[in-house]
Scaffold this motif. Structure first.
Motif, PDB file in Angstrom:
ATOM      1  N   SER A 243      29.404   7.927 -22.526  1.00 37.60           N
ATOM      2  CA  SER A 243      28.439   9.027 -22.470  1.00 37.60           C
ATOM      3  C   SER A 243      28.438   9.603 -21.064  1.00 37.60           C
ATOM      4  N   SER A 244      28.456  10.921 -20.945  1.00 34.96           N
ATOM      5  CA  SER A 244      28.548  11.559 -19.631  1.00 34.96           C
ATOM      6  C   SER A 244      27.371  11.274 -18.703  1.00 34.96           C
ATOM      7  N   PRO A 245      26.119  11.298 -19.198  1.00 28.10           N
ATOM      8  CA  PRO A 245      24.996  11.031 -18.281  1.00 28.10           C
ATOM      9  C   PRO A 245      25.134   9.677 -17.588  1.00 28.10           C
ATOM     10  N   ILE A 246      24.930   9.664 -16.289  1.00 28.00           N
ATOM     11  CA  ILE A 246      25.182   8.480 -15.479  1.00 28.00           C
ATOM     12  C   ILE A 246      24.105   7.415 -15.679  1.00 28.00           C
ATOM     13  N   ALA A 247      24.549   6.178 -15.846  1.00 30.78           N
ATOM     14  CA  ALA A 247      23.728   4.960 -15.845  1.00 30.78           C
ATOM     15  C   ALA A 247      22.892   4.752 -17.097  1.00 30.78           C
ATOM     16  N   THR A 248      22.968   5.631 -18.079  1.00 27.02           N
ATOM     17  CA  THR A 248      22.160   5.443 -19.286  1.00 27.02           C
ATOM     18  C   THR A 248      22.556   4.186 -20.048  1.00 27.02           C
ATOM     19  N   GLN A 249      23.778   3.693 -19.817  1.00 25.60           N
ATOM     20  CA  GLN A 249      24.250   2.528 -20.557  1.00 25.60           C
ATOM     21  C   GLN A 249      23.649   1.218 -20.050  1.00 25.60           C
ATOM     22  N   LEU A 250      23.001   1.228 -18.885  1.00 23.93           N
ATOM     23  CA  LEU A 250      22.513  -0.027 -18.314  1.00 23.93           C
ATOM     24  C   LEU A 250      21.281  -0.575 -19.029  1.00 23.93           C
ATOM     25  N   PRO A 251      20.240   0.204 -19.281  1.00 22.92           N
ATOM     26  CA  PRO A 251      19.142  -0.328 -20.099  1.00 22.92           C
ATOM     27  C   PRO A 251      19.609  -0.680 -21.511  1.00 22.92           C
ATOM     28  N   GLN A 252      20.544   0.101 -22.038  1.00 20.09           N
ATOM     29  CA  GLN A 252      21.088  -0.206 -23.365  1.00 20.09           C
ATOM     30  C   GLN A 252      21.797  -1.554 -23.356  1.00 20.09           C
ATOM     31  N   ALA A 253      22.521  -1.835 -22.276  1.00 23.17           N
ATOM     32  CA  ALA A 253      23.230  -3.113 -22.165  1.00 23.17           C
ATOM     33  C   ALA A 253      22.261  -4.278 -22.137  1.00 23.17           C
ATOM     34  N   ALA A 254      21.155  -4.103 -21.425  1.00 22.83           N
ATOM     35  CA  ALA A 254      20.150  -5.164 -21.375  1.00 22.83           C
ATOM     36  C   ALA A 254      19.583  -5.427 -22.764  1.00 22.83           C
ATOM     37  N   GLY A 255      19.325  -4.355 -23.511  1.00 26.15           N
ATOM     38  CA  GLY A 255      18.812  -4.509 -24.867  1.00 26.15           C
ATOM     39  C   GLY A 255      19.805  -5.148 -25.805  1.00 26.15           C
ATOM     40  N   ILE A 256      21.068  -4.742 -25.719  1.00 27.69           N
ATOM     41  CA  ILE A 256      22.119  -5.335 -26.548  1.00 27.69           C
ATOM     42  C   ILE A 256      22.278  -6.808 -26.224  1.00 27.69           C
ATOM     43  N   ALA A 257      22.243  -7.130 -24.935  1.00 23.09           N
ATOM     44  CA  ALA A 257      22.384  -8.533 -24.528  1.00 23.09           C
ATOM     45  C   ALA A 257      21.234  -9.378 -25.065  1.00 23.09           C
ATOM     46  N   TYR A 258      20.040  -8.842 -25.026  1.00 23.43           N
ATOM     47  CA  TYR A 258      18.896  -9.597 -25.548  1.00 23.43           C
ATOM     48  C   TYR A 258      19.023  -9.779 -27.053  1.00 23.43           C
ATOM     49  N   SER A 259      19.598  -8.798 -27.730  1.00 19.58           N
ATOM     50  CA  SER A 259      19.855  -8.923 -29.166  1.00 19.58           C
ATOM     51  C   SER A 259      20.850 -10.042 -29.444  1.00 19.58           C
ATOM     52  N   ASN A 288      16.106  -4.729 -13.988  1.00 15.50           N
ATOM     53  CA  ASN A 288      14.805  -5.385 -14.052  1.00 15.50           C
ATOM     54  C   ASN A 288      14.529  -5.911 -15.458  1.00 15.50           C
ATOM     55  N   PHE A 289      14.829  -5.117 -16.461  1.00 23.42           N
ATOM     56  CA  PHE A 289      14.613  -5.549 -17.845  1.00 23.42           C
ATOM     57  C   PHE A 289      15.448  -6.791 -18.147  1.00 23.42           C
ATOM     58  N   ALA A 290      16.727  -6.761 -17.751  1.00 21.84           N
ATOM     59  CA  ALA A 290      17.616  -7.884 -18.032  1.00 21.84           C
ATOM     60  C   ALA A 290      17.151  -9.152 -17.319  1.00 21.84           C
ATOM     61  N   ALA A 291      16.656  -9.003 -16.089  1.00 23.79           N
ATOM     62  CA  ALA A 291      16.205 -10.166 -15.335  1.00 23.79           C
ATOM     63  C   ALA A 291      14.958 -10.783 -15.954  1.00 23.79           C
ATOM     64  N   VAL A 292      14.001  -9.942 -16.310  1.00 26.16           N
ATOM     65  CA  VAL A 292      12.751 -10.441 -16.877  1.00 26.16           C
ATOM     66  C   VAL A 292      12.986 -11.101 -18.239  1.00 26.16           C
ATOM     67  N   MET A 293      13.825 -10.491 -19.052  1.00 24.42           N
ATOM     68  CA  MET A 293      14.088 -11.017 -20.396  1.00 24.42           C
ATOM     69  C   MET A 293      15.210 -12.044 -20.414  1.00 24.42           C
ATOM     70  N   GLU A 294      15.807 -12.290 -19.256  1.00 24.50           N
ATOM     71  CA  GLU A 294      16.889 -13.272 -19.141  1.00 24.50           C
ATOM     72  C   GLU A 294      17.983 -13.008 -20.172  1.00 24.50           C
ATOM     73  N   ALA A 295      18.473 -11.780 -20.131  1.00 25.08           N
ATOM     74  CA  ALA A 295      19.483 -11.326 -21.084  1.00 25.08           C
ATOM     75  C   ALA A 295      20.890 -11.636 -20.573  1.00 25.08           C
ATOM     76  N   PRO A 296      21.781 -12.102 -21.445  1.00 27.71           N
ATOM     77  CA  PRO A 296      23.159 -12.418 -21.037  1.00 27.71           C
ATOM     78  C   PRO A 296      24.011 -11.154 -20.894  1.00 27.71           C
ATOM     79  N   VAL A 297      23.905 -10.533 -19.732  1.00 24.76           N
ATOM     80  CA  VAL A 297      24.631  -9.291 -19.484  1.00 24.76           C
ATOM     81  C   VAL A 297      25.258  -9.335 -18.103  1.00 24.76           C
ATOM     82  N   ILE A 298      26.463  -8.780 -17.991  1.00 29.57           N
ATOM     83  CA  ILE A 298      27.145  -8.642 -16.713  1.00 29.57           C
ATOM     84  C   ILE A 298      27.089  -7.172 -16.315  1.00 29.57           C
ATOM     85  N   PHE A 299      26.478  -6.895 -15.166  1.00 28.79           N
ATOM     86  CA  PHE A 299      26.495  -5.552 -14.603  1.00 28.79           C
ATOM     87  C   PHE A 299      27.651  -5.500 -13.605  1.00 28.79           C
TER      88      PHE A 299
END
Length: 481
Positions: A243-259, A288-299
């Protein structure tokens, strides 16, 4: 003085937490929520009573929550002595000690965070390097894909300059980041790219023909011609569409990882971002979302020195990106992005920690964008040619990795010549096929959004067709109506 709660209430809560931690299947036990519950404590700075659970440990309100991997260190209330407690505050999140000295935290350390590397600039192993052994099969495949990515970029870039495609963006100078990081992951890991990671998709089996189809936006393109060139995506390869908009994939990644965590999957999400993207709000929200929810994601941040024409020194005063992780409570590492072995080792270790420890990891890869930002950019307007040539020739990640592979006796000049000739032929053939393939029909502009198109969308399609009938010469004849 009003604070979160009075000291007497604080100790009552601390005692309650200790008891909860001792219950079987209680506060800290169990992998999923049905094996644990958290008590919702009615707290008030006005001194009202604290609502406590019944003798059976039943919570006033239960929420689904997975076992915390850091809560024990955050809520370590039992190890302090009485004298320590008198000089500290039981603040939410952990104990904070007092000090009579007024000390500000330094804005930066005098010493920069070191950069992990395995190979020197000549492709020779550095003594006592810490990295997992790479087999001949994997090493040769890594090098072959790096060469393939290099040639693909050159070929499609030239095709754009010839007017055959509208836009392109290269990964020149960042081939090691693409291929080595992909090699350290598994097919089950979900990739959320920025736009300079086609090598990850290449490693996973996306064919040169599929790349060409997307860039030409023909009928065989999975996006049906509705995306800009280089906006690849593949559900089959767990590669979320760019997706062209910058950084929008990062909150999505945290959510996917928590899933993935909720489903007990032995996989992680991997979100790629450039240094410029770390200046966006979504970067901070995602971490911040990934850290609080302890989601398995690599940034994974590619710090290549330039966010289009903005130098890193004009973006932030911090020591690059790696130090930002600590601010959010995320384990982080800085790695030489032009060293394929170092990237492979760092991502392998990060994946292991993300999945088995259920935590996010931040990787900052120091590299350099050798090419222009895109075909719409002329980087010589804002940086010196000598700087570009230095990184292109002296710090080339493909040359460095080839030297190491060749020194092991796994690669020869003949193999090099055969590989490059073969890839060029395959790419030229793929472009010819893509050019001859029909474009998607007009109806595809209105599909894949609604199961049953609403009336306003149907009206727009009718209006478009009427416009084409009135002005047939202004409509491209190679697109079927």
């Amino acid at each position: 003085m009003a604070i979160w709660w009075a000291r007497s209430s604080s100790r009552t809560i601390a005692n309650h937490i200790r008891k909860c931690m001792n219950y079987k299947g209680g506060f800290m036990e169990g992998a999923v929520a049905n094996q644990s519950c958290w008590s919702l404590l009615s707290l008030s700075h006005r001194g009202r009573p604290v609502s406590m659970p019944s003798s059976r440990g039943t919570a006033l309100c239960s929420v689904q929550r997975f076992k915390s991997t850091v809560a024990e260190t955050q809520l370590d209330l039992s190890s302090s002595s009485e004298s320590d407690e008198e000089q500290s505050l039981d603040f939410p999140g952990g104990k904070v000690t007092y000090t009579p000295e007024m000390n500000f935290i330094s804005e930066s350390s005098n010493k920069r965070v070191p950069c992990f590397r395995v190979l020197n600039d000549d492709g020779q192993l550095i003594m006592d390097s810490d990295f997992p052994q790479v087999s001949k099969e994997v090493a040769v495949k890594m090098y072959s894909k790096m060469v393939t990515l290099q040639i693909m970029d050159i070929t499609f870039y030239e095709a754009q300059r010839q007017g055959r495609i509208s836009f392109y963006l290269t990964s020149a100078g960042e081939e090691a980041i693409n291929i080595a990081s992909a090699a350290a992951l598994t097919e089950q890991d979900i990739i959320l790219p920025q736009y300079r990671e086609p090598g990850v998709l290449l490693w996973r089996g996306f064919t040169l023909q599929e790349f060409a189809n997307q860039c030409f936006g023909n009928k065989a393109d999975y996006g049906k011609g509705r995306q800009m060139p280089i906006h690849y995506g593949s559900k089959q390869h767990n590669f979320v569409t760019i997706s062209s908009p910058i950084a929008t994939q990062l909150p999505q990644a945290a959510g996917i990882a928590y899933s993935l965590k909720m489903d007990n999957k032995k996989a992680c999400a991997v979100a790629y971002i450039g240094d410029g993207g770390t200046s966006e709000g979504d970067f901070h929200a995602g971490l911040n979302f990934a850290a609080v929810m302890e989601a398995p994601v690599i940034f994974f941040c590619r710090n290549n020195g330039w966010a289009i024409s903005t130098h890193v020194s004009e973006q932030f005063r911090s020591d690059g990106i790696v130090v930002k992780g600590q601010g959010y409570g995320i384990r982080s590492i800085r790695v030489d992005g032009n060293d394929a072995l170092a990237v492979y080792a760092a991502v392998s270790a990060a994946r292991e920690m993300a999945i088995h420890e259920q935590r996010p990891i931040l990787i900052e890869a120091l590299t350099y964008r050798v090419g222009h930002h895109s075909t719409s950019d002329d980087s010589t307007k804002y940086r010196e040619l000598d700087e570009i040539d230095y990184w292109k020739m002296g710090r080339n990640p493909v040359h460095r990795f080839r030297n190491w592979v060749q020194s092991n006796g796994w690669w020869t000049e003949q193999q090099e010549t055969e590989l490059r000739n073969s890839i060029r032929k395959q790419l030229l053939q793929a472009i010819q096929v893509a050019e001859k393939t029909e474009n998607p029909p007009l109806t595809e502009l209105f599909s894949d959004v609604y199961d049953h198109p609403p009336s306003n969308l149907q009206e727009q399609e009718i209006q478009l067709r009427q416009t084409i009938n009135r002005h047939p010469n202004d409509y491209p004849c190679h697109v079927s109506v």
